[in-house]
Design a protein around this motif. Sequence first.
Motif, PDB file in Angstrom:
ATOM      1  N   SER A 224       0.820  -1.318  -0.032  1.00  0.00           N
ATOM      2  CA  SER A 224       0.206  -0.012   0.103  1.00  0.00           C
ATOM      3  C   SER A 224       0.662   1.316   0.128  1.00  0.00           C
ATOM      4  O   SER A 224       2.061   1.217   0.466  1.00  0.00           O
ATOM      5  CB  SER A 224      -0.901  -0.056   1.318  1.00  0.00           C
ATOM      6  OG  SER A 224      -0.321   0.120   2.397  1.00  0.00           O
ATOM      7  N   GLU A 225       0.359   2.250  -0.404  1.00  0.00           N
ATOM      8  CA  GLU A 225       1.245   3.659  -0.381  1.00  0.00           C
ATOM      9  C   GLU A 225       0.609   4.527   0.731  1.00  0.00           C
ATOM     10  O   GLU A 225      -0.459   4.709   0.739  1.00  0.00           O
ATOM     11  CB  GLU A 225       0.946   4.165  -1.962  1.00  0.00           C
ATOM     12  CG  GLU A 225       1.428   3.673  -3.023  1.00  0.00           C
ATOM     13  CD  GLU A 225       1.812   4.630  -4.305  1.00  0.00           C
ATOM     14  OE1 GLU A 225       0.937   5.678  -4.236  1.00  0.00           O
ATOM     15  OE2 GLU A 225       2.493   4.166  -5.356  1.00  0.00           O
ATOM     16  N   VAL A 226       1.633   4.952   1.346  1.00  0.00           N
ATOM     17  CA  VAL A 226       1.453   5.989   2.406  1.00  0.00           C
ATOM     18  C   VAL A 226       2.378   7.034   2.392  1.00  0.00           C
ATOM     19  O   VAL A 226       3.378   6.723   1.628  1.00  0.00           O
ATOM     20  CB  VAL A 226       1.430   5.227   3.956  1.00  0.00           C
ATOM     21  CG1 VAL A 226       0.369   4.150   4.058  1.00  0.00           C
ATOM     22  CG2 VAL A 226       3.066   4.687   4.047  1.00  0.00           C
ATOM     23  N   PRO A 227       2.226   8.206   2.835  1.00  0.00           N
ATOM     24  CA  PRO A 227       3.317   9.373   2.880  1.00  0.00           C
ATOM     25  C   PRO A 227       4.469   9.089   3.601  1.00  0.00           C
ATOM     26  O   PRO A 227       4.385   8.406   4.352  1.00  0.00           O
ATOM     27  CB  PRO A 227       2.409  10.443   3.789  1.00  0.00           C
ATOM     28  CG  PRO A 227       0.810  10.156   3.403  1.00  0.00           C
ATOM     29  CD  PRO A 227       1.025   8.524   3.607  1.00  0.00           C
ATOM     30  N   GLU A 228       5.416   9.402   2.937  1.00  0.00           N
ATOM     31  CA  GLU A 228       6.864   9.261   3.426  1.00  0.00           C
ATOM     32  C   GLU A 228       6.643   9.780   5.089  1.00  0.00           C
ATOM     33  O   GLU A 228       6.346  10.900   5.283  1.00  0.00           O
ATOM     34  CB  GLU A 228       7.853  10.055   2.719  1.00  0.00           C
ATOM     35  CG  GLU A 228       9.305   9.661   3.045  1.00  0.00           C
ATOM     36  CD  GLU A 228      10.171  10.365   1.909  1.00  0.00           C
ATOM     37  OE1 GLU A 228      11.330   9.880   1.708  1.00  0.00           O
ATOM     38  OE2 GLU A 228      10.112  11.820   1.692  1.00  0.00           O
ATOM     39  N   GLY A 229       7.515   9.123   5.954  1.00  0.00           N
ATOM     40  CA  GLY A 229       7.371   9.319   7.340  1.00  0.00           C
ATOM     41  C   GLY A 229       6.320   8.829   8.213  1.00  0.00           C
ATOM     42  O   GLY A 229       6.474   8.914   9.480  1.00  0.00           O
ATOM     43  N   THR A 230       5.639   8.095   7.352  1.00  0.00           N
ATOM     44  CA  THR A 230       4.491   7.316   8.187  1.00  0.00           C
ATOM     45  C   THR A 230       5.010   6.529   9.223  1.00  0.00           C
ATOM     46  O   THR A 230       5.897   5.740   8.920  1.00  0.00           O
ATOM     47  CB  THR A 230       3.428   6.815   7.346  1.00  0.00           C
ATOM     48  OG1 THR A 230       2.875   7.717   6.486  1.00  0.00           O
ATOM     49  CG2 THR A 230       2.239   6.143   8.018  1.00  0.00           C
ATOM     50  N   ALA A 231       4.317   6.263  10.457  1.00  0.00           N
ATOM     51  CA  ALA A 231       4.889   5.252  11.314  1.00  0.00           C
ATOM     52  C   ALA A 231       4.056   3.833  11.103  1.00  0.00           C
ATOM     53  O   ALA A 231       2.821   4.026  11.075  1.00  0.00           O
ATOM     54  CB  ALA A 231       4.668   5.769  12.938  1.00  0.00           C
TER      55      ALA A 231
END
Length: 505
Positions: free
Chosen positions: A479-486
């Motif tokens: 899945s794609e998530v914003p960079e820096g996501t925990a």
Amino acid sequence: MTLSERYQVHERIGEGGMALVYRATDLRLSRSVAIKMLRPQFANDPEFVARFEQEARAAAGLTHPHIASVFDTGEDGEKHYIVMELLHPFTLKDLIARNPNGRLAPDEAARIAGQIASALALAHQKGVVHRDIKPQNILFTDDGLVKVTDFGIARALAAASGTATGTILGSPHYISPEQASGQPAGPASDLYSLGVVLYEMLSGKPPYAGETPIAIAVQHLRSSPAPLASLVPGLPPQLLRVVEKATARDPAQRFASAEQFRQALAGAPVPDDLAQTTVMPALAGAVPAVSEVDHEPDPEPYRRQPPRRRLTPGMLVLLGLLVGLAAVVGTVVSLRHEPEAPEENPAVEISPAKPIQAPNLIGQDVDAARAWVEQDFASRQLIPPQVVESERRDGSAAANQILEQTPAPGTTMDEGGIIRVVVCTGRIPTKVPELTGLTIDRAKTLLQESGLMLGNVSHAHSETYVADIVMSQSAAAESEVPEGTAVDLEVSLGPRDTAPAVPTP
């Protein structure tokens, strides 16, 4: 908040130096609209409000598929507003910046410029001149159609600032030579600005840059831009001729109309009447243009004087330099809003820049901050500072938000100076790696390599996984998530220990 018992105002979606923009609902017609509400410093100026409403009514009469529609104007107490077509705040400037090549493909640039020219053709036919064509005033529909915004706004701002002929009000990167020299803007001025916009679409940058707005504006009078053919080899010759024609310094040598401009973009022949040497007409009272000196007959009162010597090439160069110097002086004076020199003393003294306090731009959207700076300083008869940006990726702020500025807010600086800002590029999307079945140490490494952070780690016994193996993850793999996501992980403690049975004695 409800305006005039008709418009339900929702969240703010944009801002400029003159107004704040909100998404709203027209309760009478049950449709979404944009409300542009004047800032207090303009709303409290009766002269400006009257001019603004007059120009808004003129813009409302422009019905065209490539012009942002103006539906209504009104006031509610001290709030003055216009009601406009609701569009996404994605500008041509954004489109150019986010293109992987930093510029647009020739066919796309020609298509966009053609739609802008089509909009200008109708406006000019109706007697409306835009005066501030620039990428920031070009928006798009969901289908990718161009929408030109803010017709008449520059003229209203000029009236509010007490400006007249001889004062510049526009965007230095896109301003026409006649506007830069303090002369009135006309249809040809819009065509020049569109030519500059087309140049930027094809090359990725405006033709001129400088340390101050004055330095940029003067180049429109004195300089020639770098040839597009050398910046972007392989551009269609037709487009190169269109840009050259549109950006001629002499308004008479540009396209005769916006419709002719549009037809040339569609492939029609470009009229070949560009003069080999062009010198901008001088300001009133300054040295006449070279073409006038060289070709016009003597005025009637001077016919008895001895015939003049024809100007030699060296004299032409010297005279051209004098014209340029006169234009520079006129530009500086008009940008400063200084009064014209008395006729009996034509000499002009350029006063030093005034000290100002650096405005606080931190936390603002960079385009909105730049527009606010230009208009706020112009309204106070000061030369606005130039906002020069650099980028930095930062997951803690929104894209285009200003993170830092130099000089710091409140610091003393010269008017017309430079404020350097660091702008957040926002967080880019990244794919989540498959972590289930890996050791916790390996999972940490993959998260770091993917630009992600390790979130909460919980532990539980498992009959399936041995100790220290990841059993599950909070973000699905791929899945794609914003960079820096925990990303949270659940890690196995291994099977639960079973106490051996105690034998019965």
